[in-house]
Structures are given as structure tokens and as C-alpha cells.
Design an enzyme around this catalytic site. Structure first.
Site, mmCIF file in Angstrom:
data_model
loop_
_atom_site.group_PDB
_atom_site.id
_atom_site.type_symbol
_atom_site.label_atom_id
_atom_site.label_comp_id
_atom_site.label_asym_id
_atom_site.label_seq_id
_atom_site.Cartn_x
_atom_site.Cartn_y
_atom_site.Cartn_z
ATOM 1 N N HIS A 68 0.831 -1.200 0.000
ATOM 2 C CA HIS A 68 0.000 0.000 0.000
ATOM 3 C C HIS A 68 0.866 1.252 0.000
ATOM 4 O O HIS A 68 2.087 1.166 0.089
ATOM 5 C CB HIS A 68 -0.988 -0.007 1.167
ATOM 6 C CG HIS A 68 -0.355 0.023 2.521
ATOM 7 N ND1 HIS A 68 0.241 -1.074 3.084
ATOM 8 C CD2 HIS A 68 -0.220 1.019 3.431
ATOM 9 C CE1 HIS A 68 0.704 -0.765 4.284
ATOM 10 N NE2 HIS A 68 0.445 0.500 4.524
ATOM 11 N N ASP A 72 6.112 4.001 4.969
ATOM 12 C CA ASP A 72 6.909 2.952 5.608
ATOM 13 C C ASP A 72 6.774 1.635 4.836
ATOM 14 O O ASP A 72 7.331 0.623 5.221
ATOM 15 C CB ASP A 72 6.540 2.780 7.096
ATOM 16 C CG ASP A 72 5.074 2.474 7.302
ATOM 17 O OD1 ASP A 72 4.260 2.916 6.471
ATOM 18 O OD2 ASP A 72 4.732 1.794 8.291
ATOM 19 N N HIS A 73 6.030 1.656 3.719
ATOM 20 C CA HIS A 73 5.929 0.462 2.871
ATOM 21 C C HIS A 73 6.423 0.712 1.451
ATOM 22 O O HIS A 73 6.678 -0.235 0.719
ATOM 23 C CB HIS A 73 4.490 -0.055 2.848
ATOM 24 C CG HIS A 73 4.060 -0.618 4.163
ATOM 25 N ND1 HIS A 73 4.077 -1.958 4.449
ATOM 26 C CD2 HIS A 73 3.652 -0.003 5.300
ATOM 27 C CE1 HIS A 73 3.687 -2.155 5.702
ATOM 28 N NE2 HIS A 73 3.419 -0.976 6.237
ATOM 29 N N ASP A 178 -0.254 -4.079 5.672
ATOM 30 C CA ASP A 178 -1.077 -3.692 6.820
ATOM 31 C C ASP A 178 -2.527 -3.972 6.461
ATOM 32 O O ASP A 178 -2.941 -3.740 5.329
ATOM 33 C CB ASP A 178 -0.902 -2.202 7.124
ATOM 34 C CG ASP A 178 0.517 -1.914 7.620
ATOM 35 O OD1 ASP A 178 1.265 -2.875 7.835
ATOM 36 O OD2 ASP A 178 0.846 -0.727 7.787
ATOM 37 N N GLU A 203 1.413 -8.598 9.574
ATOM 38 C CA GLU A 203 1.803 -7.476 10.412
ATOM 39 C C GLU A 203 1.273 -7.751 11.820
ATOM 40 O O GLU A 203 0.378 -8.576 12.006
ATOM 41 C CB GLU A 203 1.195 -6.170 9.881
ATOM 42 C CG GLU A 203 -0.323 -6.146 9.951
ATOM 43 C CD GLU A 203 -0.861 -4.839 10.522
ATOM 44 O OE1 GLU A 203 -0.185 -4.231 11.372
ATOM 45 O OE2 GLU A 203 -1.969 -4.438 10.130
ATOM 46 N N LYS A 462 -11.317 -44.392 -13.604
ATOM 47 C CA LYS A 462 -12.700 -44.808 -13.876
ATOM 48 C C LYS A 462 -12.949 -46.231 -13.409
ATOM 49 O O LYS A 462 -13.997 -46.530 -12.858
ATOM 50 C CB LYS A 462 -13.016 -44.659 -15.358
ATOM 51 C CG LYS A 462 -13.390 -43.226 -15.696
ATOM 52 C CD LYS A 462 -13.865 -43.084 -17.127
ATOM 53 C CE LYS A 462 -14.288 -41.650 -17.388
ATOM 54 N NZ LYS A 462 -14.306 -41.337 -18.818
#
Lengths: 595, 661
Positions: A68, A72-73, A178, A203, A462
């Protein structure tokens, strides 16, 4: 047995600069590429020299996945691609692709222009970096190459946040980024199907918190804001431009409307309108309610919330101001904080987590005197409130997600060590799975066991199904399958034992035994056979004992009685080598029975 | 594998595919040609329609009870009743047996309520998010159009006398099976079965099949479907476009080398080029406006109409008509415009890049903001009469001209030769659409814009995709009725394989034979498999295990020993257990060398073995033990008396002389 190796370069027993290296099935994947807000030196970026001491990393990383748009990502992404050097694919969702460059540029400006940092990436680098990004949609199965497959799931948290499922061969992991397991005013709850990954990397920001109901928190928040403005105080709410800000705006907007309040509410950023535009255009990523009503009334068109001007800081009287950034580490929110902090009528409400080293973190830890770089000292007399509005899963939510996707192993990242240790034990207890929480730079090796996929001839399956369904139903009966695995240059295939001779071009050699037992039994041979049938049936429960053409047959074993009307009969017992145990047993049984 | 065809129109397909025990419905199109046999439904009583003569059969000695049911206009007979629709064929398939319905695009789902309502349907419907949303607009608009002009009585007796009716009504296809439109609540029920999916999302159908929607480039959210199991792949291509318009481009690579390619939904106007038609449309609009006339463009509430807004507004700006208002009238106009701007992920890259700025992907958002394009729910909506001024361009439904606001505008402008009606939607022959309004003074211009694949594009696509078998509607093997001399407008067979064709009511067997299935071997069992090399390039290993079939997934597990508490500890040895016999089962192969056996017998101390040759077999006679070993090419037979001890010894020795796996 194949392994999955995981090394956090950031977010290992820590929050900030999330960056996790995963290597499985010969592929190396980087999960997130974040920066640490609490540092101004080289520690703010993950230690990429772990991948390669010098030179570009393209040959060592197969793909980068960004969960995202929070810095911090994704904050270190331009540094990694343009300065360390990476030209491979980068995956993120459409909203993340749209919003991340704006936040990156914002952050760059603060770092370079306000703090005067050098050796930072440039605007052009952000643009060049974003050109390498491939946008993905939810649930789309993306083949990075012929072996590496990724798929995004809705994560809640912020607009466009996603969890990623990653598969190489028969190994798979899920990385949550997150996430938030409870829907809020503008986003839905995270969702994942029962994908049973070998490893879930989750997380654990709120590893030990069980948050009370959202409604209570909202009521609390509104009460505090209302009390403060009633006594003429100013309320500062430090937020990030996108995410929590929108949720709190919706909350205040409806409250102001309902209570008919006149105190001004400001949103202090030129980005507001633009930010809200993103929400309008990516409305499919918000929750059901907003989606349903957007044609009539767009929730992101605010009536009561006005843009903020710096001149308003010194305005007399009550007001509510949303200002960026959220951790009071720089920018306007910090500026306002410095002005308002010494007055006890005022209030600062921290609606989210603050990483260590930020002013926000200090304030939350009860510091009443804060010293700044330029020796400036600020006395904090204003009320400080912490409201956990940041949309992370709490302990309950994390357990819920584990239950949803049923991983074989769990790894905790993005959290504090002590809290992780607590949750780790809980996970081990409750789910009986292994749980890991490696530190930064520490490699975790997870051994996986996988079923081996092979082709099977339909004739084999079968005929088994036919045999099985011919028998009376019995829940305890096992479906036994005897087959031959055929390994050829053109592949591997399970075939029927009879089929194999033709398919492989070989001839089987049948070894058959025939033994004779002499018996005295008057009457026709047929009646002797019948006398043998019943005891055999009793003895051989679990086997199909049949009477065909005057002989008794069990699998390949044949029992045949010959002789005239006189006393002497010969009982022939014949079987192939495959049924040696059965044949010799029947022979022995008949010998004891008849003599 | 069987294919059932329930629809008569290739562009509104409805097929059912049964494969691996799974029943899939492919698209659920509603055949609407039937509505052309009905009188239009004006919102206010029309003197003109009311004054049309009733039609009565010449042969009058039978009372048909059709009073007021049929009207005649310019030599054609129309049913004066609420229009009816031709839903998918019933009876050849039980709708309650359907496991899943795969929808290609929003034009191919309008019959869904007929499948889900009161049929015992309990399957799941897969469609993309735009398909669901826009499909909903289409259905809601259709229901509203019909419901806003209710009728006291409904005609039905005419269906009993088809043989005495004049054409084209006499040729109506099975009118007794026609149905009235569904209710809004039926629409909601039907749509509640939909699970929205993203492009390239792999969906599991009861473990037996995997289905995946992939972009088809035809309209927002339109998809083709891949239906696959371990080794077989069926591609369902319906409504695809290789032209560049607003949707995401068509994905072709994953369609390649399918065992079966089912192709339908080709262009309905193969002789018209969409780009040329768009140019003509813009010109015609400009000419009409210049002479002070108005333009009516009957349209659907989504689709090409977005491109028309974009192109036409630009063209009119250039021609100096920037003040001429564009009206978009539909009960769902506002919603349609709003939704089009939040579906960025489904748009062409160009449009998609705009949202990163962030700007609305379609220029019509800008046109609406500037009040250039105005939307209303109907001509009676608040504000329309005050905003309405001539000249203007009106976009409204329905393209059949039987219901909706278009009926109103044809009546309003029909007598004035200054005005123009432009037909762009290809679903209805424009002369048939206009027939009940004749005689008409307003100009009618036919500019069909159909972006679906044309025959040249389709044949090229097929050559690129190289399917093993090609399955198409029967009508694609002959030139279209509108251009019988154009023998190039057909689908050509690929390679040697003949085309497989279908038409309404047919059930065809598709030649797809499965030979292999996928099974999983559990690691504990797999680790114990030791293959024997029979010859270079071939190794064999006997594998015995417990088969577990769960959700159509086959897993072979190690046979675990079960606690056998119940077994009596009888004095005699217990009977062997099946599991154990099977576990030990191996297979011998190759020949037994009699000399080798003799030697081994000697070594083991078994004396007196005599080798005997007969014309048919070789045998070894052990006189002392009263035992005969017959040795053939592929078999060895040991005849002995009841002495197990000696027999077991012999067995061990023989086994030493043979190879096994």
C-alpha cells in the site's frame, strides 16, 4: 524437502521501513520497500547491501511487491530502483500506483527542501520509478514469469491496500502488508479465501491490543473534540493526507451536521481536494455503503470542512485542524503543534501509531518538554489524546485472518518484539502451527512439504470408481488403488497395471501356481464347491468371494473341484504370484478344513 | 462434452456446456427481435397509432377472438399489446442443474431473471464488476420502459392463428414461448446470484474445472472465458473487439491452442466500417443542425454512446456548434455516467492514466460539468422542458423504437423533414424499427457502429489462436442474409478439421476426449516410490495407496495401519488383509530362462529336475516333488501338490530369475 527462506531487511521485530525478502523455488521476491520515519541517516532505508554489496540488484530480485501507499511500505522504492538499481517488475494496485508518487514527492520535498538533506532521490527518479510499476486488480492472477504467480486480496487499511498471495510451484505464501479486519466509515474489511499457504507473513502492530468497538472509540473521539471546542480550545489532529484523514473527516462532517456546530474545521493541505478526488475515482475500493450512494451524494464532498491557511494558526477562538504529517515529525502539523502546545486549553489527538524517534512518539510517551534540533524547547501543556484509529488488525483480527486462510506456518513482522512474543505463543497454542518473528537481517528457513502432482490415466480412475461404487456403501471402507507409475521422457503418468504393458511396450510375465488337495466327498463336484464357499466367505471378510462357472474366485485365486460322482475329488487352488499371500492362505485353509 | 444452444441470436448467445460432470451456462442473452412485431408504446396516447385500422383475417368464418389485437400500418401487421421477449429455450436443459453461469458482457445477460426465477436455479453467476453494474442499468431501464406504459389487456389470441397471418408476423419464431418482461424484484434476485470477478482471476468450479475471465476489448468489463481442467482447455469467445475504443484491449495470448474454441458474437453489420460510420454520423449531425433540425440517436444507456459523446462533442466544437446541447435521456443516465468514471481499472491505458492525475477518464464528466451534456431520467423529468431547446441532439432508448423516450421523439419530430434520426446500434434492422411509424418525413440515416470482430478479423484471430476444434453458430458458415453475394463474409475452417456448428434447439456432442486426470501423491507415499529402469527412457514403479476423492481432487495416501482390535486372536493364522496384499503387489515381466532356473534349482539343492521340450512349451519336471513347472514366453505355471514348503522354495527361486517393477 524444499525450503522457503525469509529475511526481513526492515520491519523485523520493528515498525517502519517494511522490506522483506522471500526466496522460494529459486525465485527472490521483495515484499514492500519502505522507509523509517524515525531516522534521518542511512538507517531510514532498508539495508539493500544485504542483497548485493554493490551494483544493481535486478539480477537478484525477480519482483517487488508493494502492499500500500504508506511511506513505511513504499518510501524507499525510488531509492532502490533508481539509486541502488533495479529494473525488474514492481507490482501494486491501481490506487497505490496513483497515490504513492504524490506521497513520495511530498516526503522528498520535506526531506530535501526543509531539512536540506542530500543524497536523496529526485522528482525525476520518482517518475522513472513509477514507470516500472505494473498495476494489478484484486483477485487477478498475475504470472510474473512462467513459475511465479501473484494475486492481490483486499486488505482494508487504506485505499488500495492489498494482501498478496505468492506462489512458486507448489509453495505459496501470503503477505498481508497492513490490514484491517473491521470495516470502517470508508473502507471495507480485509478478506482472503482459504488458500492454505505454506507461510503467512502478517503485520502485528496491535499484537496485544483487543480494541473496543469502533462505535465507542468514535463516540469518545467526538466527545473529546466537542469538550475542547466548548472551552474555546484548538484541536490539532495530525494525519496523513490519505487514509485515516478521510474517515475522520466523514465522522466530523456528519457530527457537525447533526449537532449543528459552527466552529470551523480545517483540512490543512492543498492536497485535500486532490486526495478526495482519488477517493471519488477509486470508489470501488471503498465500502459498500459509500459505493451504493455515490451517485446521489459523494461522501467525499465535505460541506463543513474548509481548506486551511497558515495565517489561521494564530486566529483566536476554537477550531479543529487536520494537518499532515501524522507523526508530528515534520511539516505543518509540527509547526502548528509548536504554536499550540503551551496552551492547556488546546488538545492534540493522535489518531494513529507513531514510530520511535518522532515527536509524536515522544508526546504520546508523556514527554512534557520537547527539545528540537535547533535547541528550541517546547513545553507541552495541551491535552494529549491517543485514539487508535489507524486501521490495523488487532490480536483478534490477526487470529481471524489465520483462521481464514489456514497457513501451515505464521511469521510476525511490523510490530514490537515483546508484543510479538506474546502473540506468537498464542498462535502456537491456538493453531498448533509454527510461528516465527525474525529480526532484521536474520534469515528464517521454513521447510515445506508438498503433495506431488502427477497425471493419472482416466481408465485407471474410472475403473477404480466403478469397482468402488459397485460395492455397498461403507464409510469405513478405504478406496484402495493399485497402479503403476510410468516415467518416460514425455512425462510421468499413473496407469493401470494392465494398461502399462501396452503403454510402455513391455510384456508382463505371469507366474501362476496350482496346487491340489485331495478330498473324499460323495456327490457331485458342484455340491463340494458349495460346501467350500461358505467357510471361505466367512474367513475372507473384506474380500469379494464369488462363484463363477462352477469355481470359486477371490481376486486371481481360483478354487475348482473336479471328480466324478464317486468319493474322490481333487480341489485345485490356483493363483497368480500377485496374490501369493491370499492364494497360499486359501490353500492352507482348505488343507486344514478338508483333512 | 455436450453443447446445448438455447438462443437464436449469435450476438445474444445462451449456451450450456456440460463437461466433467459440471453444467455451465455460457452467457444468457435475451432475444429481442420479437418486440419488432409489436406496436410502439407511447407514453401518452397517440392519435396516429389509435387511428390505424385493425387487421382482420379475410377468412372470417372462424371466430379468432382477436378483436383489437392486431393493427395494420403501411401494409404491415403489428400486435397491439405490451411487447414480449423470447427467453432462452426451456425444456432441453433443467435450469436447476446449472452449476455456474459465465457472463461475457452486459449485453449478454438480460435473460438472467428467466433462468433464476422459479426454476429451482441454485448455481452461481460469475461476471465482472462493470458487467454487473451496467447490466443492472440495462435491465432496470428495460423494466422501467415497459412498466411506464401499462396496458389493461394483453393480446394472446393472435398466436393461435399464425398460419393465416401475413408475413413477417407469420414467420415469428415460436411466439407461444415468448414472455413478458420480468419485474424489478426478479432483476434484483437474479443479480444477487452474481459473484463479481476480476480479469485473470482463476475460479474453481467444484474442483473439477477452472474458469477464468479475460479481457475481450468489446465494452467495459467485457470478458472471454477460459474453461480448463488439467489437460483440456475450452475458450469461449463472445463479443470481442480488436479496435481501440474505451475498454481494456482484448487479451489473446491465453486463448491460444485451445482444444475447443467456441466463437460467437461477431459483428451484425459486417459491411459497415465503424470508423467510417462514426465520421458519417458526425457529418450528418452537423448538416442537420446547420439546417436548423434536431437529431435523435436511439441508444443503450452505456457502451458506444460514451465514444459518441466524446467524438461528437469534439466534432461539433470544430464545426461551430459548441452551443448545441446534447441530451442524454434514460432512467439510468446519471448512474451510467457516474459509474463510467469510477471503473478506471477496466479502461484502455490512455483513459486509465488519466485517473493517476487525478482526472475523470471520460471527457463526458467535463461535458456534464459544463452543462454541455445534460442528463435526464425521462422527457417528463423535472427541468427537461425548461432546458430543452432546438436544435439539439438527443440520445435516448430504446433502439427498437418500441418503448422508451425514443418513441416520443420519433412521434414529435417524425413529420418534419428537417430532423434526422440516426441509427447506430446494430441490434435491430432500422427499417423494421421504423415500420410502425411510417409514413415518416424525418430523415433516417443508418450509421451502424458495431465494434465486434468482423469476419476478416475473426478469421485472422482463429488462425492466430490455432484451436484444435472450432465451434460456431451455423449462420456464420453462410454469407449474411443482407449481403448474400459476399461469400467472403463467412468463418473458414481451420486446418483439416471440419467446423462444428450449432443453432437454437440443438444439442451437439463436442469431440473432446479426456485421457488423463490430475492426482496428488502425498509426500510420505511419494518418498517411498523407487522406480525401476526397464530400459533407457522408461522406468516403472508399482504404487499402492488409499485414494481420497474430496471436492473432485484426487489424492493418493499411504495406507496407514489400522488398529485391529476386533480381530479375534484365533489359533489358526488370520486371513491376509487386502491392504497388505495390494501393498506388496509387484509385476514380473520379460522371459524366464529355463537353463538359469535349472541352475538355480541345483544350487538350492533341489535335485532331479528334468528339462522337457514340447512343441508348445518348455517345462521342468521335478519328479521327487511331484511338481511341474511350465515355462511359456510370458508365463510360468507351477503345478504341485499341497506341499506349501516346497512350493514357497520354488517361488523364491523363480522370482530370482525374473525382473519386476
Amino acid at each position: 524437502m524444499p525450503d522457503i527462506k525469509v529475511t526481513p531487511l526492515g520491519a523485523g521485530q520493528d515498525v517502519g521501513r517494511s522490506c522483506i525478502l522471500v526466496s522460494m523455488g529459486g525465485k527472490n521476491i521483495m515484499l514492500d520497500c519502505g522507509m523509517h520515519m524515525g531516522f534521518n541517516d542511512e538507517r531510514r532505508f532498508p539495508d539493500f547491501s544485504y542483497i548485493i554489496p554493490e551494483g544493481p540488484a535486478t539480477n537478484y530480485i525477480d519482483c517487488v511487491i508493494i502492499s500500500h501507499f504508506h511511506l513505511d511500505h513504499c518510501g524507499a522504492l525510488p531509492y532502490f530502483t533508481e539509486m541502488v538499481g533495479y529494473t525488474g517488475p514492481i507490482y501494486m494496485t491501481h490506487p497505490t500506483k496513483a497515490i504513492a508518487p504524490i506521497l513520495l514527492e511530498d516526503m522528498r520535498k520535506v526531506a530535501v527542501e526543509r531539512k536540506g538533506e542530500s543524497n536523496f532521490f529526485t522528482s525525476q527518479m520518482i517518475k522513472d520509478c513509477m514507470k516500472k510499476v505494473i498495476a494489478v486488480t484484486l483477485h487477478q492472477s498475475v504470472m510474473v514469469d512462467s513459475e511465479l504467480e501473484i494475486k492481490a486480496y483486499y486488505a482494508g487499511h487504506v485505499l488500495g491496500a492489498a494482501m498478496f498471495w505468492i506462489r512458486v510451484g507448489s509453495q505459496s505464501i501470503v503477505y498481508t502488508g497492513d490490514y484491517n479486519m473491521t470495516p470502517d466509515r470508508h473502507l471495507g474489511a480485509a478478506w482472503i479465501d482459504k488458500c492454505r499457504p505454506d507461510l503467512l507473513i502478517s503485520e502485528s502492530t496491535y499484537a496485544t491490543t483487543i480494541r473496543d468497538s469502533k462505535r465507542c472509540r468514535e463516540r469518545d473521539f467526538l466527545k473529546k473534540v466537542h469538550e475542547c471546542i466548548d472551552r474555546g480550545g484548538k484541536v490539532l489532529i495530525p494525519v496523513f493526507a490519505l487514509g485515516r484523514a478521510q474517515e475522520l473527516c466523514i465522522l466530523l462532517e456528519t457530527y457537525w451536521e447533526r449537532m449543528n456546530l459552527k466552529v470551523p474545521v480545517y483540512f490543512a493541505l492543498g492536497l485535500t481536494e486532490k486526495a478526495n478526488n482519488y477517493y471519488k475515482m477509486f470508489i470501488t475500493w471503498t465500502n459498500q455503503k459509500i459505493k451504493k450512494t455515490f451517485v446521489q451524494r459523494n461522501m467525499f464532498d465535505f460541506k463543513h470542512i474548509k481548506p486551511f491557511d497558515k495565517a489561521y494558526i494564530d486566529n483566536p477562538g476554537a477550531m479543529v485542524v487536520f494537518a499532515t504529517p501524522g507523526m508530528l515529525h515534520a511539516g505543518l502539523s509540527l509547526q502548528i503543534f509548536k504554536k499550540w502546545a503551551p496552551n492547556e486549553a488546546n488538545m492534540v489527538i493522535m489518531p494513529g501509531f507513531c514510530v520511535q524517534g518522532t515527536v509524536g512518539h515522544k508526546v504520546l510517551n508523556g514527554s512534557r518538554r520537547i527539545e528540537f534540533e535547533n535547541r528550541q524547547i517546547v513545553e507541552v501543556k495541551m491535552a494529549v489524546e491517543y485514539m487508535s484509529f489507524s486501521a490495523h488488525a488487532d490480536a483478534k483480527g490477526i487470529m481471524q485472518l489465520i483462521q481464514y486462510c489456514e497457513p501451515k506456518n505464521v511469521m510476525l513482522v511490523h510490530g514490537e518484539f515483546a508484543k510479538m512474543e506474546f502473540l506468537k505463543e498464542k498462535i502456537k497454542q491456538e493453531f498448533g502451527t509454527n510461528c516465527y518473528n525474525p529480526a532484521n537481517g536474520e534469515t528464517c528457513v521454513i521447510t515445506t512439504i508438498a503433495k506431488v502432482p502427477v497425471d493419472a490415466s482416466l481408465a485407471l480412475l474410472k475403473s477404480e470408481a466403478k469397482r468402488y461404487s459397485a460395492l455397498p456403501p461403507d464409510p469405513k471402507r478405504r478406496r484402495l488403488l493399485h497402479s503403476v507409475l510410468m516415467l518416460r521422457e514425455d512425462g510421468v503418468c499413473l496407469v493401470d497395471a494392465d494398461e502399462v504393458t501396452k503403454a510402455a511396450g513391455i510384456t508382463k510375465h505371469i507366474v501362476r501356481f496350482t496346487s491340489t488337495v485331495q478330498v473324499r466327498d460323495p456327490g457331485p463336484a458342484h455340491s463340494t464347491t458349495l460346501k467350500l464357499l461358505q467357510p471361505l466367505k466367512e474367513r475372507l471378510s473384506g474380500w469379494t468371494v464369488q462363484l463363477t462357472d462352477g469355481s470359486i474366485s477371490v481376486e486371481s485365486v481360483l478354487v475348482k473341484v473336479e471328480g466324478d460322482e464317486d468319493d474322490q475329488k481333487s480341489v485345485y487352488v490356483s493363483w497368480t504370484n500377485q496374490d501369493e499371500d491370499l492364494g497360499s492362505y486359501i490353500l492352507g485353509f482348505l488343507q486344514t478344513m478338508l483333512n | 462434452m455436450k453443447l446445448y444452444c438455447l438462443s437464436s441470436e449469435p450476438t445474444k448467445p445462451c449456451l450450456v456446456l456440460s463437461f466433467k460432470g459440471i453444467t455451465l451456462m455460457l452467457d444468457c442473452g435475451l432475444n429481442m427481435q420479437s418486440v419488432l412485431h409489436f406496436m410502439p408504446m407511447p407514453m401518452v396516447p397517440s392519435a396516429k397509432f389509435n387511428s390505424l385500422p385493425s387487421w382482420l383475417p379475410r377468412d372470417n368464418h372462424q371466430d379468432w377472438q382477436i378483436e383489437g389485437e392486431l393493427k395494420e400500418c403501411c401494409g404491415r401487421v403489428f400486435v397491439d399489446s405490451t411487447p414480449e421477449f423470447s427467453p432462452p429455450l426451456e425444456k432441453i436443459i433443467d435450469f436447476s442443474e446449472i452449476d455456474a453461469i459465465l457472463i461475457s458482457n452486459y449485453t449478454c445477460m438480460l435473460a438472467l431473471p428467466f433462468i433464476t426465477e422459479d426454476t429451482g436455479f441454485k448455481g452461481i453467476i460469475y461476471a465482472t464488476e462493470p458487467t454487473l453494474q451496467i447490466g443492472r442499468f440495462f435491465m432496470e431501464e428495460l423494466v422501467e420502459f415497459i412498466e411506464q406504459t401499462p396496458r389493461a389487456t394483453l393480446a394472446k389470441h393472435w398466436k393461435e392463428m399464425l398460419h393465416v397471418l401475413p408475413p413477417p408476423l407469420a414467420d415469428a419464431l415460436k411466439p407461444k414461448s415468448w414472455k413478458h418482461i420480468y419485474s424489478l424484484s426478479a432483476v434484483n434476485t437474479a443479480l444477487s446470484y452474481i459473484q463479481t470477478v476480476g480479469y485473470d482471476q482463476k475460479l474453481d468450479i467444484y474442483g473439477a474445472l477452472t474458469v477464468t475471465p479475460i479481457s475481450s476489448g468489446y465494452c467495459l468489463g467485457s470478458s472471454n472465458w477460459l474453461i480448463s481442467c488439467d489437460h483440456e482447455k475450452v475458450a469461449f469467445v463472445s463479443g470481442s473487439s480488436t479496435l481501440t475504443t474505451h475498454p481494456r484491449p482484448m487479451e489473446q495470448a491465453t486463448l491460444k491452442h485451445a482444444n475447443m474454441l467456441i466463437l460467437t458474437g461477431l459483428t451484425q453489420t459486417p459491411t459497415a466500417n465503424p470508423d467510417t460510420m462514426l465520421g458519417e454520423l458526425c457529418m450528418t449531425v452537423a448538416i442537420t443542425l446547420r439546417s436548423g433540425g434536431c437529431v435523435l440517436i436511439p441508444c443503450y444507456p452505456s457502451g458506444v454512446v460514451y465514444d459518441l459523446f466524446e467524438c461528437l462533442s469534439t466534432h461539433l466544437d470544430k464545426s461551430g456548434f459548441s452551443q448545441v446541447p446534447l441530451f442524454f435521456i434514460s432512467p439510468v443516465a446519471e448512474t451510467s455516467l457516474a459509474y463510467s468514471n469510477i471503473l478506471a481499472e477496466w479502461l484502455s491505458t490512455n483513459k486509465q492514466n488519466k485517473v493517476y492525475l487525478p482526472e475523470e477518464p471520460f471527457p463526458h464528466a467535463f461535458l456534464v460539468k459544463n452543462a454541455r451534456l445534460k442528463h435526464f431520467t425521462s422527457t417528463y423529468a423535472e427541468g427537461f422542458s425548461s432546458d430543452y431547446r432546438q436544435p439539439c441532439v438527443v440520445f435516448c432508448g430504446h433502439p427498437s423504437l418500441r418503448f422508451g423516450d425514443a418513441v416520443h421523439f420519433v412521434q414529435l419530430w417524425g413529420n418534419n423533414p428537417q430532423h434526422t434520426i440516426i441509427f447506430t446500434e446494430p441490434d435491430f434492422p432500422y427499417l423494421d424499427a421504423l415500420a410502425p411509424f411510417q409514413p415518416l418525413a424525418m430523415k433516417a440515416v443508418h450509421c451502424p457502429i458495431d465494434t465486434s470482430l468482423n469476419f476478416t478479423q475473426a478469421n485472422k484471430l482463429i488462425r492466430d489462436l490455432k484451436p484444435e476444434h472450432l465451434v460456431i453458430p451455423e449462420c456464420y458458415t453462410q454469407p449474411p442474409i443482407t449481403a448474400p453475394h459476399r461469400t467472403d463474409l463467412v468463418i473458414e475452417p481451420v486446418g483439416e478439421k471440419p467446423l462444428i456448428t450449432f443453432k437454437r434447439g440443438e444439442v451437439i456432442k463436442l469431440p473432446l476426449k479426456r485421457k488423463k486426470g490430475r492426482v496428488f501423491i502425498e509426500p510420505e507415499l511419494a518418498g517411498n516410490i523407487i522406480p525401476n529402469e526397464i530400459r533407457p527412457g522408461l522406468s516403472l514403479a508399482s504404487v499402492t495407496g488409499e485414494l481420497e476423492v474430496k471436492d473432485n481432487v484426487y489424492t493418493i495416501k499411504n495406507i496407514e495401519d489400522r488398529p485391529s482390535g476386533k480381530r479375534k486372536a484365533s489359533s489358526s493364522s488370520p486371513a491376509p488383509i487386502k491392504e497388505e496384499v495390494l501393498k506388496e503387489r509387484k509385476h514380473e515381466y520379460g522371459n524366464l530362462d529355463p537353463q538359469e532356473l535349472l541352475q538355480k534349482l541345483n544350487q538350492e539343492g533341489i535335485q532331479g529336475a528334468k528339462l522337457q521340450h514340447s512343441p508348445t512349451a518348455t517345462s521342468i519336471h521335478l519328479q521327487d516333488e511331484d511338481t511341474l513347472i511350465q515355462i511359456g514366453d510370458n508365463s510360468t505355471h507351477i503345478f504341485c501338490n499341497g506341499d506349501q514348503k516346497i512350493r514357497r522354495r520354488l517361488r523364491t527361486i523363480i522370482m530370482q530369475c525374473l525382473k519386476r517393477f
